[in-house]
Motif scaffolding. Structure first.
Motif, mmCIF file in Angstrom:
data_model
loop_
_atom_site.group_PDB
_atom_site.id
_atom_site.type_symbol
_atom_site.label_atom_id
_atom_site.label_comp_id
_atom_site.label_asym_id
_atom_site.label_seq_id
_atom_site.Cartn_x
_atom_site.Cartn_y
_atom_site.Cartn_z
ATOM 1 N N ALA A 87 77.239 39.583 39.390
ATOM 2 C CA ALA A 87 76.506 40.431 39.498
ATOM 3 C C ALA A 87 74.929 40.152 40.309
ATOM 4 O O ALA A 87 73.957 40.505 40.988
ATOM 5 C CB ALA A 87 76.877 41.293 38.783
ATOM 6 N N SER A 88 74.185 38.739 39.514
ATOM 7 C CA SER A 88 73.048 38.481 39.022
ATOM 8 C C SER A 88 73.324 38.103 41.063
ATOM 9 O O SER A 88 72.110 38.220 41.564
ATOM 10 C CB SER A 88 72.442 37.259 38.837
ATOM 11 N N ARG A 89 74.047 36.791 41.674
ATOM 12 C CA ARG A 89 74.116 37.141 42.628
ATOM 13 C C ARG A 89 74.192 37.529 43.845
ATOM 14 O O ARG A 89 73.581 37.498 44.809
ATOM 15 C CB ARG A 89 74.816 35.398 43.100
ATOM 16 N N ARG A 90 75.469 38.473 43.365
ATOM 17 C CA ARG A 90 75.247 39.396 45.147
ATOM 18 C C ARG A 90 75.034 40.059 44.392
ATOM 19 O O ARG A 90 74.119 40.876 46.025
ATOM 20 C CB ARG A 90 77.530 39.833 43.924
ATOM 21 N N ASP A 91 74.380 41.479 43.670
ATOM 22 C CA ASP A 91 73.241 42.378 43.634
ATOM 23 C C ASP A 91 72.319 42.118 44.550
ATOM 24 O O ASP A 91 71.879 42.460 45.068
ATOM 25 C CB ASP A 91 73.049 43.140 41.921
ATOM 26 N N LEU A 92 71.562 41.181 44.151
ATOM 27 C CA LEU A 92 70.257 40.482 44.816
ATOM 28 C C LEU A 92 70.107 39.665 46.105
ATOM 29 O O LEU A 92 69.675 40.539 47.111
ATOM 30 C CB LEU A 92 69.808 39.380 43.822
ATOM 31 N N THR A 93 71.739 39.521 46.186
ATOM 32 C CA THR A 93 71.706 39.338 47.657
ATOM 33 C C THR A 93 72.321 40.622 48.751
ATOM 34 O O THR A 93 71.464 40.726 49.920
ATOM 35 C CB THR A 93 72.644 38.681 48.083
ATOM 36 N N ASN A 94 73.017 41.436 47.829
ATOM 37 C CA ASN A 94 72.496 43.107 48.507
ATOM 38 C C ASN A 94 71.753 44.024 49.162
ATOM 39 O O ASN A 94 71.260 43.821 50.344
ATOM 40 C CB ASN A 94 73.859 43.918 48.011
ATOM 41 N N ALA A 95 70.570 43.944 47.538
ATOM 42 C CA ALA A 95 69.400 44.178 47.669
ATOM 43 C C ALA A 95 68.456 43.547 48.880
ATOM 44 O O ALA A 95 68.187 43.923 50.224
ATOM 45 C CB ALA A 95 68.694 44.330 46.626
ATOM 46 N N LEU A 96 68.366 42.140 49.418
ATOM 47 C CA LEU A 96 68.003 41.336 50.458
ATOM 48 C C LEU A 96 68.420 41.936 51.317
ATOM 49 O O LEU A 96 67.711 42.552 52.569
ATOM 50 C CB LEU A 96 67.811 39.887 49.922
#
Ligand SMILES: NC(=O)c1ccc[n+]([C@@H]2O[C@H](COP(=O)([O-])OP(=O)(O)OC[C@H]3O[C@@H](n4cnc5c(N)ncnc54)[C@H](OP(=O)(O)O)[C@@H]3O)[C@@H](O)[C@H]2O)c1
Length: 300
Positions: A87-96
């Motif tokens: 989640a830490s990687r996927r969610d931040l990348t999606n937010a970007l």
């Protein structure tokens, strides 16, 4: 001079990259969950922000470097930790992606983190043309890479940097040095698993290369051209430190102490070749393990 937004800029690789970018006069913005802590480890000239909305609408971001994520090698993997890693990687990348979808001009390039765990375990040499074998590390990297690839819809060039074991003052080497200096180092399991490593200076150079090489896209392996087995790694480290490296840690003990994390990160390995950047002419300053370890441990 490019303006670069970096996530994970306060981490091991990120700090080294930011120092080099400052030397080059690049304009850097670091996105961090802890602005004060990040400022303490970063050069003063770098802007540290807590939210993407703090980037002024008239400040163009040329490149995004996306390294942030919950560390994998600190603890045993529980189901909830595994969810946090993803989640830490996927969610931040999606937010970007959501943020840049709404900006007038998307970045020219996204240089997004991934890892050689993408390939899954094996002793045959693999490069960017190979697919991955299933396992938690593969699924984590695959999901992270898929989130990053959304940027292609914006016309942004995407590099997926499948990073090997980065050797420097932090990370895997730092954890190994104390037992080795005490003469307590040695192979893990049967020692036949491969370790695809990269010197931190070459890692920074390779990230710079990804930023500057406008025709580089897709998976890019960030590993030195000469991966070694775990046995060769431990023998080389022992020789460089002038310490014995004969104490084997049996596989059952690794499983007992570290569970799935120990199996995927210590007992299994990948023999990864950096074919894409070698073909394009990138030159590694530390292609061979011995010179990398000598440099990092200050032994001649
Ligand atoms: N080092 C290696 O050998 C290696 C090998 C393969 C892949 N990688 C990958 O490359 C990336 C950078 O590696 P690194 O060694 O520099 O990592 P690191 O030192 O652990 O730094 C990662 C950064 O990510 C941010 N972060 C940590 N937990 C987070 C969370 N739960 N949510 C959002 N952000 C979080 C932190 O920044 P803030 O606290 O400032 O937010 C931290 O500084 C990582 O994603 C890592 O998995 C590293």
């Amino acid at each position: 001079m490019p303006t670069i937004l970096i996530t994970g800029g306060s981490g091991f690789i990120g700090v080294h990259f930011c120092r080099e970018a400052e030397n080059l006069g690049w304009s850097m913005i670091v996105l961090s969950r802890n602005v004060e802590a990040a400022k303490k480890v970063l050069p003063n000239s770098i802007d540290v922000i807590a939210t993407l909305e703090q980037i002024p609408s008239d400040r163009r971001v040329d490149t995004v470097i996306n390294l942030a994520g919950e560390p994998l090698a600190n603890n045993r993997w529980t189901e909830s930790r595994k969810q946090r890693f993803c989640a830490s990687r996927r969610d931040l990348t999606n937010a970007l992606f959501d943020f840049f979808s709404q900006r007038q001009s998307p970045p020219d390039a996204l240089i997004s983190g991934s890892a050689i765990g993408y390939y899954g375990p094996g002793t045959d040499a693999v490069d960017e043309s190979d697919g991955g074998k299933d396992g938690f590390s593969h699924r984590l990297c695959d999901e992270w890479e898929s989130s990053a690839l959304q940027f292609e819809k914006l016309g942004t060039r995407v590099c997926l940097v499948r990073t090997g074991i980065v050797l420097g003052e932090k990370g895997a080497l730092a954890k190994m040095l104390t037992p080795f200096k005490l003469g307590l180092g040695g192979p893990i399991g049967d020692g036949k698993q491969f370790m695809s490593w990269i010197h931190i200076n070459d890692m920074v150079e390779l990230l710079k290369y990804c930023v500057l090489t406008s025709n580089l896209t897709g998976p890019v392996n960030a590993t030195a051209p000469y991966p070694v087995t775990n046995r060769e790694f431990t023998q080389t480290l022992g020789a460089v430190l002038h310490r014995p490296a004969v104490l084997t840690m049996p596989a059952f003990m690794v499983k007992l102490l570290f569970g799935e994390m120990g199996v995927e990160l210590l007992l299994q390995g990948q023999r990864v070749l950096p074919t894409k950047v070698l073909t394009q002419g990138f030159e590694f300053r530390f292609p061979q393990l011995k010179s990398a370890l000598r440099d990092l441990t200050n032994k001649s």
